[in-house]
Write an enzyme that holds these catalytic residues in place. Structure first.
Site, mmCIF file in Angstrom:
data_model
loop_
_atom_site.group_PDB
_atom_site.id
_atom_site.type_symbol
_atom_site.label_atom_id
_atom_site.label_comp_id
_atom_site.label_asym_id
_atom_site.label_seq_id
_atom_site.Cartn_x
_atom_site.Cartn_y
_atom_site.Cartn_z
ATOM 1 N N GLY A 172 0.817 -1.208 0.000
ATOM 2 C CA GLY A 172 0.000 0.000 0.000
ATOM 3 C C GLY A 172 0.854 1.262 0.000
ATOM 4 N N HIS B 69 -1.573 -7.535 2.974
ATOM 5 C CA HIS B 69 -1.475 -8.085 4.337
ATOM 6 C C HIS B 69 -2.561 -7.638 5.301
ATOM 7 C CE1 HIS B 69 0.400 -4.723 6.730
ATOM 8 N NE2 HIS B 69 0.665 -4.273 5.517
ATOM 9 N N CYS C 111 2.136 2.112 13.014
ATOM 10 C CA CYS C 111 3.354 2.783 12.569
ATOM 11 C C CYS C 111 3.848 3.781 13.606
ATOM 12 C CB CYS C 111 3.091 3.532 11.265
ATOM 13 S SG CYS C 111 1.955 2.693 10.188
#
Ligand code: PLP
Length: 382
Positions: free
Chosen positions: A71, A201, A325
């Site tokens: 992505g 994923h 993240c």
């Protein structure tokens, strides 16, 4: 100790059927799709069929699907590639403050390198208003990029309406659909999108594979150079096992989409209901209805989210604060802040993202563990 996974928006376990097909490609159909011999032709067959599968799910043409390393790369390619290739339209980009960092940081990079960026702020539910996008349009706006569903709060944006607005103004429209591909029916012509990013994923496929849909006729400058792969937009020998795995994962998710959404929604809503009966001072973050079925983001007022995360981890329960993240860094979530949450409330928020690994049993365990934990933290913290 049993382990319970409530972090499906960060990543997912590869479906065994996906692993099977990947093993087959890696160990048996290991040819290079560019080779003319039989091994190559077999590999090419896998590549073509996988592209057709993704295209069919999106209602796109196979020639409009470009495989990437995920992505993040798809978002980078979309923003940088379109802005560079379409400078005659102008150098202004519109995006939102709630985007994933793959879009946000690419926009920031462009903003420092000769382009201008406007950032749309969401309402208190994390929803981007079409009128706000309309007001940001200028004669030199070349592109609009607004995510389909947000990865932290799950709010689903009115993409078809924003797409129509872009089209009416002759502006190229990209959406980051990483959180909706395989979870919602996606039809690129109904959504009025010119480019769309997706990833493997998050939908029980492998990590390190994704794709960018680019509507025929939209100019995109490559970010890397090499061979003729992916019609020279994304050169390099194809990650064929990843591509076959992505296609398998996508078709499995697509087949069971409605049933899985119903199942997740029931679990998610009962989790929220039960938390509210057991604990005071909770706030739901995200849109009450227009939201991904598996997503529940809650502020536990007065308690550090990070403390809850670590204590739950000791009990074998995996959740997230903000996006994966940004875990490990103590800055509050940029998404929650831009929705108007105070920094201390943003820091007190937990994301539960449900998926295949969850059943009623995992919800019951979470409900046994979490409320007394929050009560204990609250009693300690004055
Ligand atoms: C996970 C995610 C990405 C990044 O995808 P990768 O395949 O991990 O690079 C981008 N956008 C959103 C909304 C995501 O949730």
């Amino acid at each position: 100790m049993n382990r319970y996974y409530f972090d499906h928006s960060a990543t997912t376990r590869v479906d065994p059927a996906v692993a099977d097909i990947m093993r087959q490609v890696m160990c048996e159909n290991y040819g290079n799709p560019s080779s003319v011999h039989g091994f190559g032709r077999d590999a090419r067959e896998f590549l073509d069929r996988s592209r057709e599968t993704i295209a069919e799910i999106l209602n796109a043409d196979p020639a409009e699907v470009y495989f990437t390393s995920g992505g993040t790369e798809a978002d980078n390619l979309a923003l940088s590639g379109v802005m560079e290739a379409n400078q005659e339209r102008g150098r202004h980009l519109i995006t939102s403050t709630t985007e994933h960092h793959a879009v946000l940081y690419t926009a920031e990079y462009l903003g420092k390198n000769g382009y201008e960026v406007s950032y749309i702020r969401p309402d208190k539910y994390g929803l981007i208003q079409v009128d706000d996008v309309a007001r940001a349009i200028r004669p030199d706006t070349a592109m609009i990029s607004i995510m389909h569903a947000n990865n932290e709060v799950g709010t689903i944006n009115p993409i078809a309406e924003i797409g129509r607005l872009a089209r009416d103004n002759g502006i190229i429209f990209h959406t980051d659909a990483v959180q909706t591909f395989g979870k919602l029916p996606l039809n690129v012509s109904e959504l009025n999108v010119d480019l769309l990013s997706l990833s493997g994923h998050k939908i029980y496929g492998p990590k390190g594979i994704g794709a960018l849909y680019v509507s025929t006729g939209i100019a995109v400058t490559p970010r890397s150079y090499g061979g003729h792969h992916e019609r020279e937009l994304r050169p390099g020998t194809e990650n064929l096992s990843g591509i076959a795995g992505l296609a398998k994962a996508a078709s499995l998710c697509h087949e069971s989409l409605e049933k899985e959404n119903d199942r997740l929604k029931i679990m998610r809503d009962s989790l929220w209901r039960e938390l509210q009966t057991r604990l005071p001072d909770l706030t739901l973050n995200g849109h009450p209805e227009q939201r991904l079925s598996g997503l529940l983001n809650v502020t536990f007022h007065g308690v550090e989210g990070e403390a809850i995360l670590l204590a739950l981890d000791m009990k074998g329960i995996a959740v997230s604060t903000g996006s994966a993240c940004s875990s490990g860094q103590t800055t509050p979530s940029h998404v929650l802040l831009s929705m108007g949450l105070a920094p201390e409330d943003a820091q007190s928020s937990i994301r539960f993202s449900l998926g295949h690994e969850n059943s009623d049993e995992s919800i019951e365990y979470l409900l046994d563990v979490l409320p007394p934990m929050v009560e204990k933290f609250r009693a300690m913290s004055f």
